[in-house]
Enzyme design. Structure first.
Site, PDB file in Angstrom:
ATOM      1  N   THR A  45       0.907  -1.021  -0.061  1.00 30.64           N
ATOM      2  CA  THR A  45      -0.012  -0.086   0.089  1.00 30.64           C
ATOM      3  C   THR A  45       0.770   1.246   0.179  1.00 30.64           C
ATOM      4  O   THR A  45       0.603   2.330  -0.682  1.00 30.64           O
ATOM      5  CB  THR A  45      -0.723  -0.012   1.300  1.00 30.64           C
ATOM      6  OG1 THR A  45      -1.751  -1.145   1.089  1.00 30.64           O
ATOM      7  CG2 THR A  45      -1.897   1.227   1.352  1.00 30.64           C
ATOM      8  N   CYS A  46       1.882   1.289   0.629  1.00 29.95           N
ATOM      9  CA  CYS A  46       2.803   2.404   0.924  1.00 29.95           C
ATOM     10  C   CYS A  46       3.543   2.635  -0.670  1.00 29.95           C
ATOM     11  O   CYS A  46       3.557   3.971  -0.748  1.00 29.95           O
ATOM     12  CB  CYS A  46       3.950   2.046   1.756  1.00 29.95           C
ATOM     13  SG  CYS A  46       3.269   1.559   3.211  1.00 29.95           S
ATOM     14  N   SER A  47       3.624   1.778  -1.495  1.00 31.33           N
ATOM     15  CA  SER A  47       4.392   1.800  -2.751  1.00 31.33           C
ATOM     16  C   SER A  47       3.424   1.918  -3.823  1.00 31.33           C
ATOM     17  O   SER A  47       3.755   2.766  -4.849  1.00 31.33           O
ATOM     18  CB  SER A  47       5.369   0.654  -2.977  1.00 31.33           C
ATOM     19  OG  SER A  47       6.276   0.588  -1.913  1.00 31.33           O
TER      20      SER A  47
END
Length: 180
Positions: A45-47
């Site tokens: 999700t961060c990327s």
């Protein structure tokens, strides 16, 4: 608190950097900034959504009376730089440059800032991460929290899900437009 960062120096090669201690006062005093924090560089999700969303919205956020946009993770400066490069962020290659031209990546390798914000979480059981930051975003206005968006409303230890509903760039932009 002091962030252990890397600053670009004259020279070439794979590692033209020196260590640079950056105090939180340097980042936040007399400034209005957006900081969003996430569990880890290179995580899904961060990327795929969190960092790319803020990078795409950087200019709009800055136009809403914001001095800078920071992405914080409990990772070291080396990991944060490699993640930024992997994400296609444009690197600031001028001597003295501290990372990237748009969103600035802040390494919180020892989770000191994260703990100070009350956002430390252990994700060791399911993911094997150990201590990380809970996902949140915040407007810091002259060293004070102006607005805080915490995923799920509070920090959860060893959370199965990784919520991502209120710390995104569109939610931040909506708040900044209303507060203008």
């Amino acid at each position: 608190m002091v962030f252990k960062t890397r600053v670009r120096v004259e020279g070439s090669g794979d590692n033209p950097f020196d260590w640079c201690d950056v105090k939180s006062e340097h980042l936040f005093k007399g400034k209005r900034v957006v900081l969003f924090a996430l569990p880890g560089a290179f995580t899904p999700t961060c990327s795929t959504t969190h960092l790319p969303g803020y990078e795409a919205a950087y200019d709009e956020i800055k136009s809403l009376d914001i001095d800078e946009v920071y992405c914080l993770s409990v990772n070291d400066a080396f990991v944060m730089r490699q993640w930024g490069l992997h994400q296609g962020l444009v690197e600031d290659k001028t001597p003295g440059g501290k990372g990237f031209k748009k969103v600035k990546l802040l390494p919180d390798g020892a989770a000191e800032f994260t703990r100070g914000m009350g956002m430390s979480t252990m994700w060791d059981e399911e993911r094997g991460f150990g201590e990380r930051s809970w996902r949140y975003s915040v407007v810091i206005n002259d060293m004070r929290v102006e607005k805080l968006f915490i995923e799920g409303g509070s920090v959860v230890q060893n959370s199965g899900p990784d919520p991502f509903e209120v710390s995104d760039a569109p939610t931040m932009i909506e708040y900044l437009k209303k507060s203008a």
